[in-house]
Motif scaffolding. Structure first.
Motif, PDB file in Angstrom:
ATOM      1  N   UNK A  75     -22.968   7.065 -50.507  1.00 48.68           N
ATOM      2  CA  UNK A  75     -22.817   5.809 -51.243  1.00 48.68           C
ATOM      3  C   UNK A  75     -21.462   5.158 -51.003  1.00 48.68           C
ATOM      4  N   UNK A  76     -20.768   5.581 -49.950  1.00 49.10           N
ATOM      5  CA  UNK A  76     -19.451   5.037 -49.644  1.00 49.10           C
ATOM      6  C   UNK A  76     -19.520   4.008 -48.512  1.00 49.10           C
ATOM      7  N   UNK A  77     -19.077   2.789 -48.791  1.00 47.88           N
ATOM      8  CA  UNK A  77     -18.942   1.762 -47.765  1.00 47.88           C
ATOM      9  C   UNK A  77     -17.732   2.149 -46.922  1.00 47.88           C
ATOM     10  N   UNK A  78     -17.906   2.240 -45.599  1.00 43.98           N
ATOM     11  CA  UNK A  78     -16.846   2.719 -44.715  1.00 43.98           C
ATOM     12  C   UNK A  78     -16.007   1.606 -44.100  1.00 43.98           C
ATOM     13  N   UNK A  80     -13.941  -1.786 -43.288  1.00 47.71           N
ATOM     14  CA  UNK A  80     -13.029  -2.704 -43.966  1.00 47.71           C
ATOM     15  C   UNK A  80     -12.422  -2.105 -45.232  1.00 47.71           C
ATOM     16  N   UNK A  81     -12.426  -0.779 -45.336  1.00 43.97           N
ATOM     17  CA  UNK A  81     -11.844  -0.091 -46.488  1.00 43.97           C
ATOM     18  C   UNK A  81     -10.447   0.410 -46.145  1.00 43.97           C
ATOM     19  N   UNK A  82      -9.521   0.427 -47.112  1.00 37.59           N
ATOM     20  CA  UNK A  82      -8.198   0.981 -46.856  1.00 37.59           C
ATOM     21  C   UNK A  82      -8.305   2.472 -46.487  1.00 37.59           C
ATOM     22  N   UNK A  83      -7.615   2.861 -45.438  1.00 42.12           N
ATOM     23  CA  UNK A  83      -7.707   4.222 -44.905  1.00 42.12           C
ATOM     24  C   UNK A  83      -7.420   5.282 -45.961  1.00 42.12           C
ATOM     25  N   UNK A  84      -6.336   5.165 -46.665  1.00 44.02           N
ATOM     26  CA  UNK A  84      -5.946   6.211 -47.628  1.00 44.02           C
ATOM     27  C   UNK A  84      -6.931   6.320 -48.788  1.00 44.02           C
ATOM     28  N   UNK A  89     -11.702   9.349 -51.200  1.00 41.13           N
ATOM     29  CA  UNK A  89     -13.115   9.331 -51.601  1.00 41.13           C
ATOM     30  C   UNK A  89     -13.942  10.280 -50.740  1.00 41.13           C
ATOM     31  N   UNK A  90     -13.689  10.303 -49.424  1.00 39.41           N
ATOM     32  CA  UNK A  90     -14.451  11.189 -48.533  1.00 39.41           C
ATOM     33  C   UNK A  90     -14.155  12.653 -48.810  1.00 39.41           C
ATOM     34  N   UNK A  91     -12.918  12.956 -49.120  1.00 36.16           N
ATOM     35  CA  UNK A  91     -12.567  14.347 -49.406  1.00 36.16           C
ATOM     36  C   UNK A  91     -13.145  14.831 -50.731  1.00 36.16           C
ATOM     37  N   UNK A  94     -18.817  16.586 -49.990  1.00 36.83           N
ATOM     38  CA  UNK A  94     -18.944  17.916 -49.385  1.00 36.83           C
ATOM     39  C   UNK A  94     -18.575  17.916 -47.910  1.00 36.83           C
ATOM     40  N   UNK A  95     -18.153  16.773 -47.369  1.00 40.69           N
ATOM     41  CA  UNK A  95     -17.852  16.656 -45.952  1.00 40.69           C
ATOM     42  C   UNK A  95     -16.349  16.754 -45.712  1.00 40.69           C
ATOM     43  N   UNK A  96     -15.984  17.371 -44.609  1.00 37.60           N
ATOM     44  CA  UNK A  96     -14.581  17.533 -44.253  1.00 37.60           C
ATOM     45  C   UNK A  96     -14.186  16.463 -43.239  1.00 37.60           C
ATOM     46  N   UNK A  97     -13.203  15.641 -43.591  1.00 31.58           N
ATOM     47  CA  UNK A  97     -12.615  14.649 -42.694  1.00 31.58           C
ATOM     48  C   UNK A  97     -11.154  14.995 -42.512  1.00 31.58           C
ATOM     49  N   UNK A  98     -10.703  14.920 -41.261  1.00 36.72           N
ATOM     50  CA  UNK A  98      -9.314  15.215 -40.940  1.00 36.72           C
ATOM     51  C   UNK A  98      -8.644  13.989 -40.348  1.00 36.72           C
ATOM     52  N   UNK A  99      -7.343  13.863 -40.579  1.00 37.12           N
ATOM     53  CA  UNK A  99      -6.575  12.778 -39.970  1.00 37.12           C
ATOM     54  C   UNK A  99      -6.452  13.020 -38.473  1.00 37.12           C
TER      55      UNK A  99
END
Length: 130
Positions: A75-78, A80-84, A89-91, A94-99
Motif C-alpha cells: 500500500x506504499x506509493x513509491x 515521487x516520494x522523499x527517499x528518507x 516506511x519500507x523498513x 517485512x521486506x528488507x531494503x538497503x541503501x
C-alpha cells in the motif's frame, strides 16, 4: 495506479512477455538501446515513462517505471516520494531494503528505487532468479 507483484509483474507488464504485446498500452515512439555493448536490449517508451529490458529471446526481464506514475508496493506509493520517509516506511514492512549509490534496493524483491534530488524518480523491477 499500478501495483508491483515481485517476480511476476509491474502494473499491466508481465515478465517473460514480449514488448510488442504491450504496444496497445504504450503509445508513441520508442527507441531501443543497450547501456553497455554486451548488455541486454532496452525498449524505452519515453512518452509513457516506461523501459522494458529484454533477454536474447526478446522476453521482458526488467521493467522500469518513472514518475509521475503512481506505483505501489503493497500500500506504499513509491514514485515521487522523499527517499528518507520512504525508507522508514519500507523498513516497517517485512521486506528488507538497503541503501545503495542510486537510492534503495531489495535483492529479496528484485527492486531498485532510484533517487534524484531526494525523491524516488524511477523504480526498476527485475525478474527473480529461480
Amino acid at each position: 495506479m499500478w501495483q508491483i507483484v515481485p517476480g511476476e509483474s509491474v502494473g499491466p507488464f508481465e515478465f517473460g512477455r514480449e514488448p510488442v504485446e504491450y504496444f496497445d498500452i504504450l503509445t508513441g515512439a520508442f527507441k531501443k538501446f543497450r547501456r553497455f555493448p554486451n548488455d541486454a536490449e532496452i525498449y524505452a517508451f519515453s512518452e509513457n515513462r516506461v523501459h522494458l529490458k529484454v533477454d536474447d529471446q526478446n522476453r521482458i526481464i526488467e521493467i522500469t517505471i518513472f514518475r509521475p506514475h503512481e506505483l505501489y508496493l503493497v500500500d506504499l506509493q513509491l514514485l515521487d516520494q522523499p527517499l528518507q520517509e520512504l525508507a522508514i516506511a519500507l523498513n516497517a514492512t517485512n521486506y528488507l531494503f538497503e541503501s545503495v549509490d542510486v537510492g534503495l534496493e531489495s535483492n529479496q524483491l528484485g527492486i531498485v528505487l532510484v533517487e534524484v534530488d531526494d525523491k524516488i524518480d524511477g523504480v526498476e523491477v527485475r525478474v527473480l532468479s529461480a
